[in-house]
Design a protein around this motif. Structure first.
Motif, PDB file in Angstrom:
ATOM      1  N   GLU A 149       5.576  -0.672  -4.816  1.00 21.96           N
ATOM      2  CA  GLU A 149       4.464  -1.469  -5.382  1.00 21.96           C
ATOM      3  C   GLU A 149       3.394  -1.908  -4.526  1.00 21.96           C
ATOM      4  O   GLU A 149       3.731  -2.079  -3.368  1.00 21.96           O
ATOM      5  CB  GLU A 149       5.112  -2.682  -6.148  1.00 21.96           C
ATOM      6  N   ALA A 150       2.429  -2.183  -4.972  1.00 20.27           N
ATOM      7  CA  ALA A 150       1.200  -2.864  -4.156  1.00 20.27           C
ATOM      8  C   ALA A 150       1.672  -3.994  -3.619  1.00 20.27           C
ATOM      9  O   ALA A 150       2.059  -5.074  -4.253  1.00 20.27           O
ATOM     10  CB  ALA A 150      -0.014  -3.136  -5.021  1.00 20.27           C
ATOM     11  N   ILE A 151       1.385  -4.207  -2.221  1.00 19.02           N
ATOM     12  CA  ILE A 151       1.891  -5.395  -1.521  1.00 19.02           C
ATOM     13  C   ILE A 151       0.684  -6.619  -1.239  1.00 19.02           C
ATOM     14  O   ILE A 151      -0.293  -6.170  -1.039  1.00 19.02           O
ATOM     15  CB  ILE A 151       2.384  -4.943  -0.094  1.00 19.02           C
ATOM     16  N   ARG A 152       1.235  -7.557  -1.626  1.00 25.52           N
ATOM     17  CA  ARG A 152       0.298  -8.744  -1.529  1.00 25.52           C
ATOM     18  C   ARG A 152       0.192  -9.258  -0.132  1.00 25.52           C
ATOM     19  O   ARG A 152      -0.439  -9.804   0.280  1.00 25.52           O
ATOM     20  CB  ARG A 152       0.400  -9.734  -2.708  1.00 25.52           C
ATOM     21  N   ALA A 178       5.144  -4.149  12.245  1.00 25.97           N
ATOM     22  CA  ALA A 178       5.544  -4.643  10.809  1.00 25.97           C
ATOM     23  C   ALA A 178       4.448  -3.890   9.614  1.00 25.97           C
ATOM     24  O   ALA A 178       4.690  -3.360   8.740  1.00 25.97           O
ATOM     25  CB  ALA A 178       5.807  -5.945  10.399  1.00 25.97           C
ATOM     26  N   ALA A 179       3.162  -4.176  10.009  1.00 24.00           N
ATOM     27  CA  ALA A 179       2.177  -3.532   9.133  1.00 24.00           C
ATOM     28  C   ALA A 179       2.106  -2.068   8.927  1.00 24.00           C
ATOM     29  O   ALA A 179       2.007  -1.472   7.867  1.00 24.00           O
ATOM     30  CB  ALA A 179       0.634  -4.147   9.817  1.00 24.00           C
ATOM     31  N   LEU A 180       2.442  -1.499  10.127  1.00 22.07           N
ATOM     32  CA  LEU A 180       2.455  -0.162  10.299  1.00 22.07           C
ATOM     33  C   LEU A 180       3.581   0.576   9.480  1.00 22.07           C
ATOM     34  O   LEU A 180       3.456   1.579   8.547  1.00 22.07           O
ATOM     35  CB  LEU A 180       2.818   0.540  11.667  1.00 22.07           C
ATOM     36  N   GLY A 181       4.766  -0.223   9.497  1.00 19.77           N
ATOM     37  CA  GLY A 181       5.951   0.230   8.758  1.00 19.77           C
ATOM     38  C   GLY A 181       5.728  -0.026   7.144  1.00 19.77           C
ATOM     39  O   GLY A 181       6.121   0.734   6.484  1.00 19.77           O
ATOM     40  N   GLY A 238       0.922   7.272   4.858  1.00 21.26           N
ATOM     41  CA  GLY A 238       1.269   8.588   5.862  1.00 21.26           C
ATOM     42  C   GLY A 238       0.476   8.716   7.090  1.00 21.26           C
ATOM     43  O   GLY A 238       0.605   7.821   7.692  1.00 21.26           O
ATOM     44  N   ASP A 239      -0.126   9.814   7.401  1.00 20.23           N
ATOM     45  CA  ASP A 239      -0.596   9.869   8.985  1.00 20.23           C
ATOM     46  C   ASP A 239      -1.726   9.269   9.217  1.00 20.23           C
ATOM     47  O   ASP A 239      -2.395   9.195  10.351  1.00 20.23           O
ATOM     48  CB  ASP A 239      -0.683  11.503   9.091  1.00 20.23           C
ATOM     49  N   SER A 240      -2.413   8.806   7.987  1.00 23.18           N
ATOM     50  CA  SER A 240      -3.778   7.968   8.238  1.00 23.18           C
ATOM     51  C   SER A 240      -3.451   6.783   8.870  1.00 23.18           C
ATOM     52  O   SER A 240      -4.618   6.164   9.292  1.00 23.18           O
ATOM     53  CB  SER A 240      -4.641   8.029   7.006  1.00 23.18           C
ATOM     54  N   ILE A 241      -2.354   6.005   8.985  1.00 22.83           N
ATOM     55  CA  ILE A 241      -1.914   4.747   9.464  1.00 22.83           C
ATOM     56  C   ILE A 241      -1.340   5.047  10.871  1.00 22.83           C
ATOM     57  O   ILE A 241      -0.682   5.847  11.314  1.00 22.83           O
ATOM     58  CB  ILE A 241      -1.346   4.023   8.432  1.00 22.83           C
ATOM     59  N   PHE A 295      -6.021  -3.662  10.645  1.00 28.62           N
ATOM     60  CA  PHE A 295      -7.273  -3.757   9.914  1.00 28.62           C
ATOM     61  C   PHE A 295      -7.212  -3.011   8.541  1.00 28.62           C
ATOM     62  O   PHE A 295      -7.831  -3.540   7.815  1.00 28.62           O
ATOM     63  CB  PHE A 295      -8.185  -2.790  10.918  1.00 28.62           C
ATOM     64  N   VAL A 296      -6.414  -2.096   8.473  1.00 30.60           N
ATOM     65  CA  VAL A 296      -6.055  -1.516   7.075  1.00 30.60           C
ATOM     66  C   VAL A 296      -5.425  -2.668   6.177  1.00 30.60           C
ATOM     67  O   VAL A 296      -5.782  -2.579   5.083  1.00 30.60           O
ATOM     68  CB  VAL A 296      -5.176  -0.178   7.026  1.00 30.60           C
ATOM     69  N   ALA A 297      -4.725  -3.196   6.647  1.00 26.66           N
ATOM     70  CA  ALA A 297      -3.871  -4.148   5.926  1.00 26.66           C
ATOM     71  C   ALA A 297      -4.989  -5.336   5.285  1.00 26.66           C
ATOM     72  O   ALA A 297      -4.783  -5.756   4.312  1.00 26.66           O
ATOM     73  CB  ALA A 297      -2.807  -4.968   6.726  1.00 26.66           C
ATOM     74  N   LYS A 298      -5.855  -5.639   6.401  1.00 29.39           N
ATOM     75  CA  LYS A 298      -6.571  -6.741   5.996  1.00 29.39           C
ATOM     76  C   LYS A 298      -7.542  -6.288   5.004  1.00 29.39           C
ATOM     77  O   LYS A 298      -8.076  -6.971   4.162  1.00 29.39           O
ATOM     78  CB  LYS A 298      -7.456  -7.219   7.379  1.00 29.39           C
ATOM     79  N   ASP A 299      -8.116  -4.859   5.163  1.00 30.78           N
ATOM     80  CA  ASP A 299      -9.197  -4.275   4.092  1.00 30.78           C
ATOM     81  C   ASP A 299      -8.538  -4.268   2.757  1.00 30.78           C
ATOM     82  O   ASP A 299      -8.907  -4.231   1.928  1.00 30.78           O
ATOM     83  CB  ASP A 299      -9.537  -2.920   4.491  1.00 30.78           C
ATOM     84  N   ARG A 300      -6.975  -4.138   2.807  1.00 30.44           N
ATOM     85  CA  ARG A 300      -6.230  -3.984   1.530  1.00 30.44           C
ATOM     86  C   ARG A 300      -5.814  -5.462   0.976  1.00 30.44           C
ATOM     87  O   ARG A 300      -5.414  -5.473  -0.083  1.00 30.44           O
ATOM     88  CB  ARG A 300      -5.138  -3.116   1.513  1.00 30.44           C
ATOM     89  N   GLY A 301      -6.285  -6.442   1.615  1.00 31.14           N
ATOM     90  CA  GLY A 301      -6.088  -7.721   0.865  1.00 31.14           C
ATOM     91  C   GLY A 301      -4.779  -8.361   1.267  1.00 31.14           C
ATOM     92  O   GLY A 301      -4.062  -9.093   0.566  1.00 31.14           O
ATOM     93  N   ILE A 302      -3.909  -7.629   2.121  1.00 29.04           N
ATOM     94  CA  ILE A 302      -2.586  -7.912   2.475  1.00 29.04           C
ATOM     95  C   ILE A 302      -2.630  -9.077   3.611  1.00 29.04           C
ATOM     96  O   ILE A 302      -2.955  -8.954   4.622  1.00 29.04           O
ATOM     97  CB  ILE A 302      -2.013  -6.839   2.963  1.00 29.04           C
TER      98      ILE A 302
END
Length: 530
Positions: A348-351, A372-375, A382-385, A392-399
């Motif tokens: 599910e989408a993680i908050r 932990a963010a990578l996992g 996939g390979d984009s992370i 940075f990706v986690a922050k952009d996704r609002g996590i």
């Protein structure tokens, strides 16, 4: 489902090849018999490469392997791997640092024992010259002698334990190990390397780098006892070879025991001309047991990195190696695995993700965020992370990523890492720790006590605690010819629920998961591959 491609570039023990062969999601190819120019032509589609010292992971190799995600060096040394070039291409470099520990320790002890008894000389006189002269072979005893150990890691600490068994006085010097760790082992903690130079026997167990290269020169030798014994089964170049040659000739150094040299093969090294030196041709890892362990660990690491669940023993991660002690690194690996596991279970989408460290982990708590963010994101992205962009990706996704510390989360497990993931629908948490010899373990899942290794194909089955459930689960596995390799059960008597962690050999399809959900007592089912 497409398979991950793992290429074996150099010869490894058959046990490692057999392990790779058994992985249903892996296509592995053994290129160990190819010439190196032919090998380059075969790397285009490789996800992971397993190498040894015979293959240079250089610019040509990296350019040829355009899809490569990881390189696993089946051994300790990575002198033949261009780590900087790999990092620029986003390739994670890993090694297998502990599989040959016992082999190296025992070879060191063999050199030490030989240094006081000169077995080769006695053997040659009797076997080759057929002379029986016991009076030629008076040695000395280890009991009561002082041994200085430079480097108190996996190997140095175990050499110390064996030296103590011989009733030697042991002194160790390692500025990167806490004094208490050395003292707790019953070893005298040297404050400076000069303290080591006063010992009867000196042995070195450090990596070779700018700090340790030529750590023993004529200046240090001058401070040593007359008749000192030097041992090196670690890396060539830790002793200055010109200086130890002269000191051995003058008998300032009574005996040299060497397994490693500046330049290898060392068939023309002038040290070989001396009578008071015993040499072996870099065989520290050459036991059948260690080669099997190296191959199995390298294969396991290759599979885990191909799947993206973790990168054990990674050498080019986004952390400052000199600021992270050795005992923390397995916990970083564990935090990534735990988050990767939860992301597959929730789907599910993680908050938010909460990371809680306890015990001796607390000073390094901030280091766990990236792993932990990578996992957490690896399953969906996939390979984009990777280690560079995960936060940075986690922050952009609002996590939201929250890092917490506690003195102790458990009276039983002093050092725990807990990962808690919250989605719109639910919150699920998992805790783990690292046992001796860097054994990763899951200890708690959502409050259920479970002791299991985070590896393989894992079914998470939660149910009301009533009779017959285990039998029903086993029957479904039997009907689909699924072999269960481990079954761990946790119970919560207060809410009358149970949680099973079931590790299987074979892939689990959606149909099988649906059948498990249809068991009357089932509350939830999850599936993850680590």
């Amino acid at each position: 489902m497409s398979k991950y491609k793992i290429v074996v570039c150099d010869h490894i023990h058959q046990a490692g090849l057999d392990f790779l062969q058994k992985q249903n999601d892996v296509e592995f190819v053994n290129y160990s018999n190819l010439k190196k120019d032919e090998l380059l032509e075969k790397l285009k589609d490789a996800d992971v490469a397993i190498t040894r010292s015979s293959t240079d992971v250089d610019e040509k190799f990296i350019n040829a392997a355009s899809k490569l995600k990881a390189v696993v060096r089946a051994g300790v040394g990575v002198d033949n791997v261009d780590i900087d070039a790999c990092s620029k291409k986003g390739i994670i470099v890993m090694n297998v640092p502990t599989a040959n520990t016992i082999a190296a320790v025992e070879l060191t002890m063999a050199h030490i024992i030989n240094s006081v008894r000169n077995f080769p000389g006695a053997n040659n006189q009797l076997k080759k010259e057929r002379i029986w002269k016991r009076e030629d072979w008076y040695g000395t005893e280890l009991k009561g002698k002082t041994i200085g150990i430079v480097g108190f890691g996996n190997i140095g600490s175990k050499v110390a334990a064996r030296a103590k068994a011989f009733e030697m006085e042991v002194i160790a010097y390692d500025p990167y190990v806490k004094d208490s760790t050395i003292i707790d082992a019953g070893v005298i903690c040297a404050k400076h390397i000069d303290d080591i130079l006063k010992c009867d026997i000196i042995t070195v167990h450090t990596p070779k780098n700018s700090e340790t290269k030529n750590m023993i020169t004529k200046n240090e030798i001058a401070k040593m006892k007359d008749g000192v014994i030097l041992i090196n089964c670690a890396r060539g170049g830790l002793y200055n070879e010109d200086d130890i040659l002269e000191a051995a000739k003058s008998k300032k150094i009574r005996w040299l025991g060497l397994d490693v040299f500046n330049k290898e093969p060392a068939i023309d090294n002038p040290l070989l001309d001396l009578d008071n030196i015993y040499v072996t041709p870099h065989i520290g890892a050459n036991t059948l047991e260690s080669q099997e362990k190296i191959a199995l660990q390298a294969a396991s690491i290759a599979v885990e990195s191909a799947r993206g669940s973790s990168y054990p023993n990674a050498l080019n991660l986004a952390i400052k190696e000199n600021e992270i002690p050795a005992f923390i690194k397995p916990y970083l690996d564990l935090s990534q695995k735990l988050a990767f596991f939860l992301s597959q279970i929730t789907k599910e989408a993680i908050r938010s993700i909460n990371i809680t460290c306890s015990g001796k982990l607390t000073p390094y708590a901030e280091s766990f965020g990236t792993f932990a963010a990578l996992g957490m994101l690896k399953h969906s992205l996939g390979d984009s992370i990777n280690y560079v962009n995960a936060l940075f990706v986690a922050k952009d996704r609002g996590i939201n990523i929250n890092i917490n510390t506690k003195d102790s989360l458990s009276s039983v497990y002093k050092n725990l890492i807990t990962i808690e993931i919250t989605t719109i629908e639910k919150t699920i948490s998992i805790s783990g720790c690292v046992f001796d010899d860097d054994k990763l373990r899951i200890i708690y899942i959502n409050g259920f006590c479970i002791d299991v290794e985070p590896s393989g194909k894992i079914i998470l089955f939660r149910n009301t605690d009533v009779p017959g459930v285990i039998g029903n689960v086993g029957k479904i596995m039997e009907n689909h010819n699924i072999n269960i390799t481990d079954f761990r059960l946790g119970r919560n008597k207060e809410v009358k629920e149970a949680l099973a962690v079931i590790i299987v050999d074979d892939d689990i399809t959606d149909n099988i998961l649906d059948e498990l959900r249809n068991i009357k007592a089932c509350i939830s089912v999850g599936y993850a591959i680590l």
